[in-house]
Design a protein around this motif. Sequence first.
Motif, mmCIF file in Angstrom:
data_model
loop_
_atom_site.group_PDB
_atom_site.id
_atom_site.type_symbol
_atom_site.label_atom_id
_atom_site.label_comp_id
_atom_site.label_asym_id
_atom_site.label_seq_id
_atom_site.Cartn_x
_atom_site.Cartn_y
_atom_site.Cartn_z
ATOM 1 N N THR A 56 35.259 44.129 35.341
ATOM 2 C CA THR A 56 35.375 45.422 36.038
ATOM 3 C C THR A 56 36.210 45.278 37.296
ATOM 4 O OG1 THR A 56 33.202 46.061 35.194
ATOM 5 C CG2 THR A 56 34.080 47.323 37.050
ATOM 6 N N ARG A 57 35.985 44.155 38.026
ATOM 7 C CA ARG A 57 36.778 43.932 39.243
ATOM 8 C C ARG A 57 38.267 43.839 38.919
ATOM 9 N NH1 ARG A 57 32.194 40.971 41.253
ATOM 10 N NH2 ARG A 57 31.576 41.837 43.290
ATOM 11 N N GLN A 58 38.591 43.184 37.782
ATOM 12 C CA GLN A 58 39.993 43.044 37.406
ATOM 13 C C GLN A 58 40.610 44.402 37.101
ATOM 14 O OE1 GLN A 58 41.860 40.223 37.529
ATOM 15 N NE2 GLN A 58 43.557 41.638 37.149
ATOM 16 N N VAL A 59 39.871 45.243 36.345
ATOM 17 C CA VAL A 59 40.364 46.586 36.034
ATOM 18 C C VAL A 59 40.560 47.401 37.312
ATOM 19 C CG1 VAL A 59 39.796 48.771 34.900
ATOM 20 C CG2 VAL A 59 39.356 46.612 33.725
ATOM 21 N N LEU A 60 39.536 47.328 38.169
ATOM 22 C CA LEU A 60 39.619 48.103 39.415
ATOM 23 C C LEU A 60 40.700 47.554 40.341
ATOM 24 C CD1 LEU A 60 35.837 48.757 40.167
ATOM 25 C CD2 LEU A 60 37.534 50.355 39.271
ATOM 26 N N THR A 61 40.892 46.227 40.300
ATOM 27 C CA THR A 61 41.946 45.634 41.135
ATOM 28 C C THR A 61 43.318 46.159 40.725
ATOM 29 O OG1 THR A 61 40.641 43.637 41.512
ATOM 30 C CG2 THR A 61 43.020 43.482 41.857
ATOM 31 N N ASN A 62 43.548 46.231 39.410
ATOM 32 C CA ASN A 62 44.825 46.774 38.928
ATOM 33 C C ASN A 62 44.986 48.237 39.314
ATOM 34 O OD1 ASN A 62 45.397 44.297 37.750
ATOM 35 N ND2 ASN A 62 44.533 44.878 35.763
ATOM 36 N N ALA A 63 43.896 48.995 39.182
ATOM 37 C CA ALA A 63 43.956 50.408 39.567
ATOM 38 C C ALA A 63 44.181 50.556 41.068
ATOM 39 C CB ALA A 63 42.666 51.117 39.142
ATOM 40 N N LEU A 64 43.553 49.655 41.830
ATOM 41 C CA LEU A 64 43.722 49.713 43.294
ATOM 42 C C LEU A 64 45.167 49.424 43.697
ATOM 43 C CD1 LEU A 64 40.439 48.045 44.570
ATOM 44 C CD2 LEU A 64 41.216 50.365 45.045
#
Length: 580
Positions: A195-203
């Motif tokens: 989830t952190r990786q997905v959110l990091t890309n979105a961020l």
Amino acid sequence: MATSPQDFKYPIDHLERCGLCLKTFREPRMLPCFDSFCKDCIAVYMDAKRTGQTFPCPLCTESIDIPEKGANGFDTNIHVAATRAVSAVFQRPDCDICETKDPAVNRCVECAQNMCQGCSKNHLKIKSTRSHHLANMTDPEGRVYLTSKAFCTKHQSDEITFFCIQCQQSICLKCRLTVHENHLTEDLADSAMKTRQVLTNALKEAEHTATALHNQYNDYKNYSKNIAIMKGQVLANLVTQTQRLHKHIDEMSVRLSYFVEEETYSEQHYIESRTRELENAITSCKARIRAANQIVECGSDVEIVQAIGKLSAQMQRIINPSVTFIKPNRLEIDYIPSVVVDEDLEGLFGMLNSRVQSPDYIRTEEVISFRLSDSDDVVNCICPTSKGEAWVTIGWTSEIRLINRTGVTIKSCFISSDIDFIALDKNELLYVSCRAEKCIRKINQEMEIVESIVFDGFPRGLAITTTGSLLVCLPKSKTYFEYSPAHVNIVRQINPDTSDAINYGESGDLFVYPIRVAMNHYGDICVSDNLRHSVTIFEKSGKINSIYYGQKSTDDLGRNRLKTQVDHNCVFLEITVMKK
């Protein structure tokens, strides 16, 4: 042993601030849109802006549902609270719990206590404090990491350690072995990492957007400064020009006044000299006449006879005086005011040149060009076809021509004594506006008039909509020179069955002299007004979308009229708007 303040410092300036009071957060509450505000600030704002059970976020304007508990129902922004808790400590303290006084590595946000590593683990095991949040105090860059545990609502003593992919729910071990036994699950830490990786890309993408917004903000701020500088320079130039003109006018006035004084003084001097000479002559003449009368009337015969010679000589001198009778040249000085002041004051003083520079994402591209003969005059109208040809009218004549790109006439036709515009529908039928006859001729491919639509006005610009409706500008006068304020000039939309659909401008105050009409890519109707120097854009419903005004120093704004250039090329331009 405690470290020095230089090794552990979180400046208060780095704290986020409330978007309403612009001060440091007091009991920060986070809305569902992830914008945060002080609890009291959002409570007051929510009461003032609520519509039913919702209110708009003060920053992003997203509609927010009001919780049952009001502002207390919003989640506490634990991250802001943690940052504030750690930022309040400027030196690594000792543990507040154990007696060994080991250096603290975490600070409990809820208890406001500093804890060493061992006390931190025990703190999260105690039933009353196991859900607390521990803020890390050892990051060298000052970032605050939170450590906390969550427990199952069903098995309250069991920590949540798994994630059910099928149910998209965090669960404990007992839930995994019972309710979610046959579901696909994974370790909570692994799920959090993904989830952190997905959110990091979105961020990252969000940060690009934020950077673009910030750059645009700075662009507007710089634009505002440039506007102020430009305003100051223009106003200063106006004052300078005014002073310069005043100086020239004063100098000219003094020079002309001096000329008047000099000319009139010279003439007055001559008049005074002449009048003194005439006064002496008149006095001498009257004295001699009086003496002669006395001798004639009262003198003895002897005196009269003896004085006849002298008296006759004096009478001859009076009759033929030495002072000549000269009718003087009369000086006339008149001031003729310059008509330039009334007719071209702007040309005398100077004009303002206002222009708007289009942004980079608006560009023009050449679509097609047609070469015309050197003998051709003004191209009044040009209407391209789907075959790479174009119908044109040269000047306001009765002939329309079909030409190719090299300017060769393929065929022509005489339609009316005064053709103003040509439009072409999807069936290759021509619509020709004929002002003199107050009608529009509909012409087929065999150049036969198949229909005439008569109007009570003078049809000018035409356009065919995507649905086949005909748009026509209908002013009440043949030219804009003949416009009268009593005229109600409109743009009419006619359906394919020739029944009126919409009349734009029926109120009489929208148009002065509509001359050209077109439909843009979005289906909006664009009307150019020749006398108002504007382009009005209507939505499909007839509602005005926007109005653009141009410089009033020209009467060609918005005209769909092309002139032959030096190279005798007529150029079509397609405007493309690139949305960022």
